[in-house]
Design a protein around this motif. Structure first.
Motif, PDB file in Angstrom:
ATOM      1  N   GLN A 154     -63.847  14.875 -33.060  1.00  0.00           N
ATOM      2  CA  GLN A 154     -63.423  13.325 -33.388  1.00  0.00           C
ATOM      3  C   GLN A 154     -62.108  12.976 -33.611  1.00  0.00           C
ATOM      4  N   MET A 155     -61.140  13.842 -34.150  1.00  0.00           N
ATOM      5  CA  MET A 155     -59.861  13.467 -34.193  1.00  0.00           C
ATOM      6  C   MET A 155     -59.347  13.390 -32.864  1.00  0.00           C
ATOM      7  N   ALA A 156     -59.635  14.371 -32.078  1.00  0.00           N
ATOM      8  CA  ALA A 156     -59.097  13.963 -30.436  1.00  0.00           C
ATOM      9  C   ALA A 156     -59.369  12.820 -29.696  1.00  0.00           C
ATOM     10  N   ASP A 157     -60.619  12.298 -30.084  1.00  0.00           N
ATOM     11  CA  ASP A 157     -61.066  11.137 -29.627  1.00  0.00           C
ATOM     12  C   ASP A 157     -60.273   9.790 -30.144  1.00  0.00           C
ATOM     13  N   LEU A 158     -60.259   9.684 -31.482  1.00  0.00           N
ATOM     14  CA  LEU A 158     -59.562   8.739 -32.136  1.00  0.00           C
ATOM     15  C   LEU A 158     -58.266   8.889 -31.747  1.00  0.00           C
ATOM     16  N   ALA A 159     -57.147   9.884 -31.565  1.00  0.00           N
ATOM     17  CA  ALA A 159     -56.077   9.865 -31.294  1.00  0.00           C
ATOM     18  C   ALA A 159     -55.787   9.275 -30.033  1.00  0.00           C
ATOM     19  N   LYS A 160     -56.577   9.708 -29.240  1.00  0.00           N
ATOM     20  CA  LYS A 160     -56.446   9.161 -27.921  1.00  0.00           C
ATOM     21  C   LYS A 160     -56.544   7.716 -27.849  1.00  0.00           C
ATOM     22  N   VAL A 161     -57.583   7.218 -28.372  1.00  0.00           N
ATOM     23  CA  VAL A 161     -57.867   5.630 -28.659  1.00  0.00           C
ATOM     24  C   VAL A 161     -56.638   5.019 -28.996  1.00  0.00           C
ATOM     25  N   ILE A 162     -56.203   5.674 -30.287  1.00  0.00           N
ATOM     26  CA  ILE A 162     -54.957   4.999 -30.740  1.00  0.00           C
ATOM     27  C   ILE A 162     -53.618   4.889 -29.718  1.00  0.00           C
ATOM     28  N   GLY A 163     -53.209   5.984 -29.387  1.00  0.00           N
ATOM     29  CA  GLY A 163     -52.241   6.147 -28.688  1.00  0.00           C
ATOM     30  C   GLY A 163     -52.448   5.219 -27.264  1.00  0.00           C
ATOM     31  N   TYR A 164     -53.405   5.291 -26.962  1.00  0.00           N
ATOM     32  CA  TYR A 164     -53.667   4.244 -25.487  1.00  0.00           C
ATOM     33  C   TYR A 164     -53.731   2.921 -25.825  1.00  0.00           C
ATOM     34  N   GLY A 165     -54.051   2.612 -27.061  1.00  0.00           N
ATOM     35  CA  GLY A 165     -53.986   1.202 -27.581  1.00  0.00           C
ATOM     36  C   GLY A 165     -52.526   0.840 -27.573  1.00  0.00           C
ATOM     37  N   ILE A 166     -51.815   1.607 -28.521  1.00  0.00           N
ATOM     38  CA  ILE A 166     -50.574   1.608 -28.586  1.00  0.00           C
ATOM     39  C   ILE A 166     -49.815   1.172 -27.312  1.00  0.00           C
ATOM     40  N   ASN A 167     -49.948   2.046 -26.206  1.00  0.00           N
ATOM     41  CA  ASN A 167     -49.275   1.976 -24.930  1.00  0.00           C
ATOM     42  C   ASN A 167     -49.476   0.573 -24.492  1.00  0.00           C
ATOM     43  N   LEU A 168     -50.837   0.291 -24.405  1.00  0.00           N
ATOM     44  CA  LEU A 168     -51.124  -1.105 -23.926  1.00  0.00           C
ATOM     45  C   LEU A 168     -50.508  -2.315 -24.550  1.00  0.00           C
ATOM     46  N   ALA A 169     -50.417  -2.024 -25.920  1.00  0.00           N
ATOM     47  CA  ALA A 169     -49.985  -3.185 -26.746  1.00  0.00           C
ATOM     48  C   ALA A 169     -48.180  -3.239 -26.423  1.00  0.00           C
ATOM     49  N   LEU A 170     -47.480  -2.212 -26.194  1.00  0.00           N
ATOM     50  CA  LEU A 170     -46.268  -2.035 -26.043  1.00  0.00           C
ATOM     51  C   LEU A 170     -45.814  -2.333 -24.552  1.00  0.00           C
ATOM     52  N   HIS A 171     -46.669  -1.949 -23.649  1.00  0.00           N
ATOM     53  CA  HIS A 171     -46.441  -2.233 -22.316  1.00  0.00           C
ATOM     54  C   HIS A 171     -47.447  -3.180 -21.684  1.00  0.00           C
ATOM     55  N   PRO A 172     -47.508  -4.385 -21.865  1.00  0.00           N
ATOM     56  CA  PRO A 172     -48.607  -5.133 -21.536  1.00  0.00           C
ATOM     57  C   PRO A 172     -48.781  -5.493 -20.038  1.00  0.00           C
ATOM     58  N   GLY A 173     -47.770  -4.939 -19.149  1.00  0.00           N
ATOM     59  CA  GLY A 173     -48.066  -4.914 -17.803  1.00  0.00           C
ATOM     60  C   GLY A 173     -49.112  -3.857 -17.333  1.00  0.00           C
ATOM     61  N   LEU A 174     -49.206  -2.827 -18.102  1.00  0.00           N
ATOM     62  CA  LEU A 174     -49.943  -1.566 -17.508  1.00  0.00           C
ATOM     63  C   LEU A 174     -51.357  -1.462 -17.653  1.00  0.00           C
ATOM     64  N   SER A 175     -52.093  -1.065 -16.878  1.00  0.00           N
ATOM     65  CA  SER A 175     -53.589  -0.866 -16.831  1.00  0.00           C
ATOM     66  C   SER A 175     -53.787   0.447 -17.523  1.00  0.00           C
ATOM     67  N   LEU A 176     -54.938   0.716 -18.047  1.00  0.00           N
ATOM     68  CA  LEU A 176     -55.244   2.065 -18.558  1.00  0.00           C
ATOM     69  C   LEU A 176     -55.013   3.318 -17.361  1.00  0.00           C
ATOM     70  N   ALA A 177     -55.357   3.079 -16.195  1.00  0.00           N
ATOM     71  CA  ALA A 177     -55.059   3.908 -15.044  1.00  0.00           C
ATOM     72  C   ALA A 177     -53.566   4.178 -14.872  1.00  0.00           C
ATOM     73  N   ASP A 178     -52.697   3.131 -15.150  1.00  0.00           N
ATOM     74  CA  ASP A 178     -51.269   3.344 -15.004  1.00  0.00           C
ATOM     75  C   ASP A 178     -50.960   4.510 -16.146  1.00  0.00           C
TER      76      ASP A 178
END
Lengths: 301, 301, 301, 301
Positions: free
Chosen positions: B271-295
């Motif tokens: 569960q930690m692994a899943d949550l941490a990935k959601v948080i990390g990817y959410g942060i990435n999308l917020a900080l780099h708004p032009g990128l997709s999840l695949a990017d």
């Protein structure tokens, strides 16, 4: 100069001697062999610019311990190795009793042969907060702080920048920087620890140069504790071909497409764990001279 | 006040309502419910001193996402969760396009329920060095740096001290601090993310208070990204006994000898692994708004 | 009967006494307290059907060591604990000197509180292949083989099936099965080891019942080595509410939607590592009575 | 014969051609090149005793996929690689729809370059217990069981013994054995997967020969799925010296004292994780032809 791609002063000296032949004297360099707790110790002193140019290393003292017994699992090899490392380190440190120290583990913990720094930092007895908050119990301890500094690719910051920021905040009397090194010799792989009072100067290892960590950049003495954990495969191949009479070969032209190949022991995970523990415990004994290995074990568990 | 031992504003508000009864209005606090990408979102605004005293939380905005679908492995739950988190985070950040950001993972990576911060930092797209060194390719990126800050016991430094040192060096426009939180409710465990523009104020979680990370101490805005990963066992017991009609019980008197007991899911590692990935990817999308999840996936792999 | 959801005979006996009151004698059960290397040892013997029904445990001998000193890091706690475990285990084993033994680690290595079995198997001195291939050096050793048996969800095979297949091939004189247990008492969590000569009978722990591993199913004696690493959160809550005068509560009705919640120490990763090492070393000393702890350390490193 | 120390049929064929010169035909061997999902595929068929002697490989079919795009992180490289592997594997398997399969991960999970087998076993969709216990939901699935078989030094049992015991119990129609291989070519390192319908015959890799896993020893067909993860450093050196005109050199005379040195990518941890996931997912798609990659992802998460 053949001293590219070795981080070990003792090796740079050997390479110089091979290339210069037996007739020339290596001026500006002093070397001395000894033993400590049954291990061979070689101390190379780079005395001046001549020596520095010849070996491609900054002026300073380089102490190499050959911990070969460690790998052969000789009896009592671990405590002997930790004590030998502590003794040599103490001689380089020359620190007042309670002068604060910052231990930095360099390298990428996700890449096994690069993880010796972070792993050793994890074996460090961290006492700064205890000395500050519970001086009644820990007032006689040296304040020690520690950090695994990550690498540029995972932090976006040079190790040098990061450590410099910490030094300004923590104000240590000395920085101890633990790092994986590149060797040219398979014999020394995962069997050797080099202590140097010159800090860490970028560009002397396998790729991944980092900004310097030394007295010039940090304002305090920096003792480097390094362990050769890889031999660059292209360098090894070039050395072998040169040895086979093919003359000088540029390592970068070998297997052009495949950078990042290394020669390493198959059980590198276990060997990193062993080395990092020796280094961490050696540092603890050097920084807290009143403690025994059993005390350190109890503190860390 | 019953607001000890919850880090969640939404929970502090529930506790206030339980203790105050239905008749009193909670002044100085505004709350609003909504949905984002199919997930419930509750925004609690602590408007002034009255609200702050009632909930025991600094004035500011607290956004809670309920990611319950994530655990049930609903189709597309991961990308929806990352995008929902990114959208709420962007609204709090209000940053110019290329303003630099420092992401800090708080907590101890060796203690699974405390590792969500370091793990999320490991999923962060670090770009600061690329923007500086290869502006021809990365000049349009926001410079992001990241660090797992360790904990006092392993570094000897408060997270606040360490982050403050980095802020002086890196000069970010904003700090994002990811941390594990304590909840009072088993329902929210490992299913909730709270975003707060107040930074992190010590003493509101399960033990281990840390020096504050907020605009006052760091000089720049601090957005806290927190996930409840444990319920303190003694608090839970006290709540249950209170619910069973035994009145107020001091949690600290329960199982006196056994501190550090927590309630947590059995498969906390996954569960930690899943949550941490959601948080990390959410942060990435917020900080780099032009990128997709695949990017993002491609960048990090 | 209240003996659901405890794997410890010593706890089943306490629960029986609580529910039966002081006036009734527990027939068919014998208990004896002692100490070994400074640790409390309780031996519960279930003598016949009456005892078996009362405690919900098969007829046999259950030895419980309380290793509380281990957690408090008392001096020499590790060697004392390993020797105490070895002594009690030897008494149960009653094996001829060179009779072969199969050590099985049960549980899921990816779930920390369930990993004590696989971790302990990893500390086992495996000698079967050495005895067969290098009898000139290892001929005096007992042939020991070991396996982490995985769990149904990761192998598709019951542990019972898998171990039974190995027993037919390896033909051990005895199977040692190491497993995580569920306790009802927070006091015993990660501080207790139970040895039982009854093997492992499914359904007495926290969920995840497994097919039996005992003399009936495997054809050879099975010694179970178990350590309570979790308390089921719902059971704990029901116990607390009962204690608070709410009468019997069905644990399964509490937090219906959230199965799999457990109470566990926050530093469960470190505590599992410690416990698994004590168990592994204790097994090694019991199976190879001529060796010292230092010999075992040397063999395994 | 020069075919010592390569596990790849495609490489054995190249070595034969180098040593035999262009004039001789390699009789008893058929080779065919193709592409699958954009990756090169070479199929070498050893037809008879002549071919077997020439290549030092049993009679059978060897399919080599060159997954070089995977490392360069090309778009969609992962799904293409998994589908390519699944397609080639299906062609070798020729199994009825619901015939049960046992997947075995060979190798030592504690040694990174040897861990590809255990890691791939961890990505396998295990269904045997579901088909048996919940036929109403899983009745249409193929029953698959899986085990990481450990290595002789950690279990005391040959992989062959262990797998043979499981085959008797589980009665699969086929065994899939995943293992790390040794290559002679740095180009193929961590970029290649070889499928072979001959099973695994000991003694053809880097040291550590294991008892055979093939139709003769297990009674059912054995498909080997192998990935070259190391080049033996001594073999590489001997090859280089031979190439440099020094003639045949016995690898065992090079660096006599340092066995176990390998050439491997520096980021071997990450590369093993990637390769193991491709192999696991490719196996899942081959064994459950109705499923998409998204289905597999959902099942495993």
């Amino acid at each position: 100069m053949l001293n590219r791609r070795t981080d070990l002063a003792v090796e740079a000296r050997e390479l110089w001697e091979q290339s210069a032949g037996q007739t020339t004297a290596l001026e500006g360099v002093e070397a001395r062999d000894g033993t400590r707790e049954g291990f061979s110790v070689t101390t190379v002193r780079v005395l001046d610019e001549r020596g520095s140019r010849a070996l491609g290393k900054p002026v300073g003292t380089y102490v190499t311990l050959e911990l070969s017994g460690l790998l052969r699992r000789e009896e009592e090899a671990f405590p002997r190795a930790a004590r030998a490392l502590a003794a040599e380190l103490s001689a380089l440190l020359k620190l007042p009793d309670r002068a604060p120290v910052l231990v930095v583990g360099l390298g990428n913990r996700a890449i096994t042969p690069d993880a010796v720094g972070p792993l050793a930092a994890g074996h460090t007895m961290v006492t700064r907060h205890l000395v500050e908050r519970a001086p009644e119990h820990f007032g006689s301890f040296r304040p020690v702080s520690a950090l695994a500094a990550g690498v540029l690719g995972t932090t976006g910051m040079e190790s040098g920048e990061l450590v410099s920021a910490l030094v300004e905040k923590v104000e240590p009397a000395c920085v101890l920087a633990v790092d994986a090194l590149a060797s040219r010799s398979l014999d020394r792989l995962c069997r050797t620890v080099q202590l140097a009072d010159t800090g860490i100067v970028p560009g002397s290892g396998v790729g991944n140069s980092r900004a310097a960590l030394n007295r010039e950049t940090l304002g305090v003495p920096v003792i480097a504790v390094g362990a050769p954990t890889v031999v660059d495969a292209a360098t090894l191949a070039a050395d072998m071909l040169a040895g086979a009479g093919r003359g000088e070969v540029d390592p970068d032209t070998l297997w052009g497409g495949r950078e990042g190949l290394i020669v390493t022991p198959k059980d590198i995970d276990a060997q990193m764990a062993d080395l990092a523990k020796v280094i961490g415990y050696g540092i603890n004994l050097a920084l807290h001279p009143g403690l025994s290995l059993a005390d350190v074990e109890m503190f860390l568990s």
